[in-house]
Design a protein around this motif. Structure first.
Motif, PDB file in Angstrom:
ATOM      1  N   ILE A   1      24.825  27.265  71.580  1.00  0.00           N
ATOM      2  CA  ILE A   1      23.423  27.495  71.221  1.00  0.00           C
ATOM      3  C   ILE A   1      22.581  27.841  72.446  1.00  0.00           C
ATOM      4  CG2 ILE A   1      23.515  26.059  69.157  1.00  0.00           C
ATOM      5  CD1 ILE A   1      22.213  23.819  70.705  1.00  0.00           C
ATOM      6  N   GLY A   2      23.225  28.062  73.589  1.00  0.00           N
ATOM      7  CA  GLY A   2      22.536  28.537  74.778  1.00  0.00           C
ATOM      8  C   GLY A   2      21.868  27.426  75.568  1.00  0.00           C
ATOM      9  N   PHE A   3      21.136  27.820  76.623  1.00  0.00           N
ATOM     10  CA  PHE A   3      20.427  26.866  77.478  1.00  0.00           C
ATOM     11  C   PHE A   3      19.109  26.461  76.818  1.00  0.00           C
ATOM     12  CE2 PHE A   3      23.220  28.679  80.709  1.00  0.00           C
ATOM     13  CZ  PHE A   3      23.562  27.553  81.450  1.00  0.00           C
ATOM     14  N   LEU A   4      18.914  25.153  76.691  1.00  0.00           N
ATOM     15  CA  LEU A   4      17.681  24.640  76.080  1.00  0.00           C
ATOM     16  C   LEU A   4      17.213  23.392  76.830  1.00  0.00           C
ATOM     17  CD1 LEU A   4      18.658  24.789  72.298  1.00  0.00           C
ATOM     18  CD2 LEU A   4      17.097  26.340  73.471  1.00  0.00           C
ATOM     19  N   PRO A   5      15.881  23.191  76.939  1.00  0.00           N
ATOM     20  CA  PRO A   5      15.391  21.913  77.446  1.00  0.00           C
ATOM     21  C   PRO A   5      15.565  20.842  76.380  1.00  0.00           C
ATOM     22  CG  PRO A   5      13.561  23.291  76.770  1.00  0.00           C
ATOM     23  CD  PRO A   5      14.793  24.126  76.623  1.00  0.00           C
ATOM     24  N   LEU A   6      15.578  19.593  76.791  1.00  0.00           N
ATOM     25  CA  LEU A   6      15.754  18.505  75.826  1.00  0.00           C
ATOM     26  C   LEU A   6      14.703  18.545  74.730  1.00  0.00           C
ATOM     27  CD1 LEU A   6      16.657  15.424  78.075  1.00  0.00           C
ATOM     28  CD2 LEU A   6      18.158  16.643  76.488  1.00  0.00           C
ATOM     29  N   ALA A   7      13.485  18.969  75.082  1.00  0.00           N
ATOM     30  CA  ALA A   7      12.379  18.960  74.119  1.00  0.00           C
ATOM     31  C   ALA A   7      12.651  19.858  72.925  1.00  0.00           C
ATOM     32  CB  ALA A   7      11.083  19.376  74.801  1.00  0.00           C
ATOM     33  N   GLN A   8      13.540  20.839  73.082  1.00  0.00           N
ATOM     34  CA  GLN A   8      13.809  21.752  71.974  1.00  0.00           C
ATOM     35  C   GLN A   8      15.026  21.327  71.146  1.00  0.00           C
ATOM     36  OE1 GLN A   8      13.761  25.930  72.891  1.00  0.00           O
ATOM     37  NE2 GLN A   8      11.854  25.796  74.026  1.00  0.00           N
ATOM     38  N   LEU A   9      15.612  20.207  71.494  1.00  0.00           N
ATOM     39  CA  LEU A   9      16.677  19.649  70.674  1.00  0.00           C
ATOM     40  C   LEU A   9      16.074  18.631  69.706  1.00  0.00           C
ATOM     41  CD1 LEU A   9      19.358  19.020  73.452  1.00  0.00           C
ATOM     42  CD2 LEU A   9      19.315  20.901  71.794  1.00  0.00           C
ATOM     43  N   THR A  10      16.782  18.335  68.635  1.00  0.00           N
ATOM     44  CA  THR A  10      16.279  17.344  67.685  1.00  0.00           C
ATOM     45  C   THR A  10      16.242  15.974  68.361  1.00  0.00           C
ATOM     46  OG1 THR A  10      18.474  16.822  66.819  1.00  0.00           O
ATOM     47  CG2 THR A  10      17.292  18.648  65.780  1.00  0.00           C
ATOM     48  N   PRO A  11      15.337  15.112  67.927  1.00  0.00           N
ATOM     49  CA  PRO A  11      15.225  13.774  68.558  1.00  0.00           C
ATOM     50  C   PRO A  11      16.546  13.016  68.587  1.00  0.00           C
ATOM     51  CG  PRO A  11      13.366  14.178  67.108  1.00  0.00           C
ATOM     52  CD  PRO A  11      14.321  15.313  66.882  1.00  0.00           C
ATOM     53  N   GLU A  12      17.389  13.189  67.563  1.00  0.00           N
ATOM     54  CA  GLU A  12      18.663  12.482  67.526  1.00  0.00           C
ATOM     55  C   GLU A  12      19.632  12.980  68.599  1.00  0.00           C
ATOM     56  OE1 GLU A  12      16.822  12.708  63.454  1.00  0.00           O
ATOM     57  OE2 GLU A  12      17.383  14.165  64.999  1.00  0.00           O
ATOM     58  N   MET A  13      19.524  14.254  68.945  1.00  0.00           N
ATOM     59  CA  MET A  13      20.459  14.841  69.904  1.00  0.00           C
ATOM     60  C   MET A  13      20.110  14.519  71.356  1.00  0.00           C
ATOM     61  SD  MET A  13      21.065  18.676  68.475  1.00  0.00           S
ATOM     62  CE  MET A  13      21.815  19.029  66.895  1.00  0.00           C
ATOM     63  N   ARG A  14      18.827  14.338  71.652  1.00  0.00           N
ATOM     64  CA  ARG A  14      18.386  14.245  73.050  1.00  0.00           C
ATOM     65  C   ARG A  14      19.082  13.153  73.842  1.00  0.00           C
ATOM     66  NH1 ARG A  14      12.037  14.722  71.307  1.00  0.00           N
ATOM     67  NH2 ARG A  14      12.203  16.809  70.382  1.00  0.00           N
ATOM     68  N   PRO A  15      19.119  11.894  73.363  1.00  0.00           N
ATOM     69  CA  PRO A  15      19.788  10.869  74.175  1.00  0.00           C
ATOM     70  C   PRO A  15      21.277  11.135  74.346  1.00  0.00           C
ATOM     71  CG  PRO A  15      19.147   9.999  72.023  1.00  0.00           C
ATOM     72  CD  PRO A  15      18.503  11.323  72.159  1.00  0.00           C
ATOM     73  N   ALA A  16      21.912  11.680  73.329  1.00  0.00           N
ATOM     74  CA  ALA A  16      23.344  11.953  73.418  1.00  0.00           C
ATOM     75  C   ALA A  16      23.626  13.032  74.463  1.00  0.00           C
ATOM     76  CB  ALA A  16      23.874  12.392  72.055  1.00  0.00           C
TER      77      ALA A  16
END
Length: 348
Positions: free
Chosen positions: A236-251
């Protein structure tokens, strides 16, 4: 997860430039650097350059490119219009014959309308004359004010740019970017049977993906249900954490490059995530924003100089406002019948 757009860097750069331009321009004026003026220092007359093509002889009209009755768009007018366009737009228009034809037709219609208005003496109407005068005064004022408030050619200096860049650094910061691949298994939260089946499948896929020499991309192509990333092997390419779903960010934040996560459940289903690459947080390099900083600082400097010039004109004499005459003008305007700026209709 659907594809997510990357946060545009230019938005941050523009915001940072605007933030520092005002302060830098004000400091420059306080130093006492005079604004460059075409009045105080007339530019030396430039030597005449040879024309690219021979000009038509006196009295000879340039050839017409398009005609409508007695009106026409000649070659010179078209060339002036094309030269006013940015190079990229000019190149695109050259390959867009339909668009060029449409512009020519619209221009012919405008010129035919102008000719009709002139035949009926529309240019002699008082309200039209007033509009002409107002437009002329506005152009004259803007052109002259620009000439007397133009920033000096050597502004901003390298030191000015460096200082502005330092002040803009917080706004030019780029967050860490994570290149993530995923295998997505849909399972709505309200469907217990689908959740159980997807969880079991996700756990099995995690074991396969974490095995030595596992091919995560092949597993994603074969099993992921995310149409936007499946064909790219889940990338899905390069993304900042803010653009990932809340569930994905800590993982994702806990993964090391090359690691595969345990199944991550979201409202849509289960995600198996792999961190393919990581770009640490950084600041946009000076050379990348130098041109934008220069343009913004010059623009802000000129705006401040223009305000100072106008204030100087007011301070050069005594301003007197007749309150009675002002009130009378308002009263007469209120008493007069409303015209709405309407212009009499044209004669058929």
């Amino acid at each position: 997860m659907n594809s997510i757009l990357k946060q545009p860097t230019k938005v941050r750069i523009a915001a940072a430039v605007l933030l520092v331009a005002g302060a830098a321009g004000a400091v420059a004026l306080m130093r006492g650097s005079p604004a460059q003026s075409s009045e105080s220092k007339p530019a030396p007359q430039a030597a005449a350059k040879p024309a690219a093509a021979a000009a038509p002889a006196a009295g000879v009209k340039p050839p017409a490119v398009a005609t409508l009755g007695a009106v026409q768009v000649d070659r010179d007018e078209l060339q002036r219009q094309l030269q006013a366009l940015p190079p990229q737009a000019r190149a695109q228009l050259k390959d867009n014959r339909a668009g060029l034809d449409q512009w020519l037709r619209a221009r012919l219609a405008e010129k035919a309308l102008i000719e009709q208005a002139r035949v009926q003496g529309w240019q002699d109407k008082p309200e039209v004359k007033r509009a002409f005068q107002a437009a002329q005064e506005q152009i004259l004022m803007q052109s002259y004010l620009e000439s007397v408030s133009r920033a000096p050619d050597d502004y901003p200096t390298e030191a000015d740019l460096a200082s502005a860049y330092e002040r803009a650094k917080p706004q030019l910061a780029q967050p860490a970017l994570y290149r993530v691949s995923q295998i997505f298994l849909p399972a709505p939260l309200g469907d217990a049977e689908a959740v159980a089946a997807a969880r079991k499948q996700a756990q099995e896929l995690v074991k396969r993906a974490q095995a030595p020499k596992a091919d995560f991309a092949a597993l994603a192509r074969a099993n992921s249900q995310d149409a936007s990333s499946r064909e790219q092997g889940g990338d899905i390419g390069f993304l900042p954490l803010a653009q990932l779903t809340p569930e994905m960010r800590p993982a994702v934040e806990q993964l090391k490059t090359g690691d595969v996560s345990a199944p991550v459940q979201s409202a849509a289903g289960f995600h198996i995530l792999k961190l393919a690459d990581l770009r640490p947080a950084s600041v946009t390099p000076f050379d990348q924003v130098k041109g934008e900083l220069r343009a913004a600082l010059r623009s802000q400097r000129q705006e401040l100089a223009a305000r100072a010039y106008l204030e100087g004109l007011l301070n050069a004499g005594t301003v007197s406002i007749d309150g009675a005459a002002l009130n009378a003008a308002f009263e007469q305007t209120a008493a007069a019948p409303a015209t709405g700026g309407a212009v009499a209709s044209a004669k058929p």
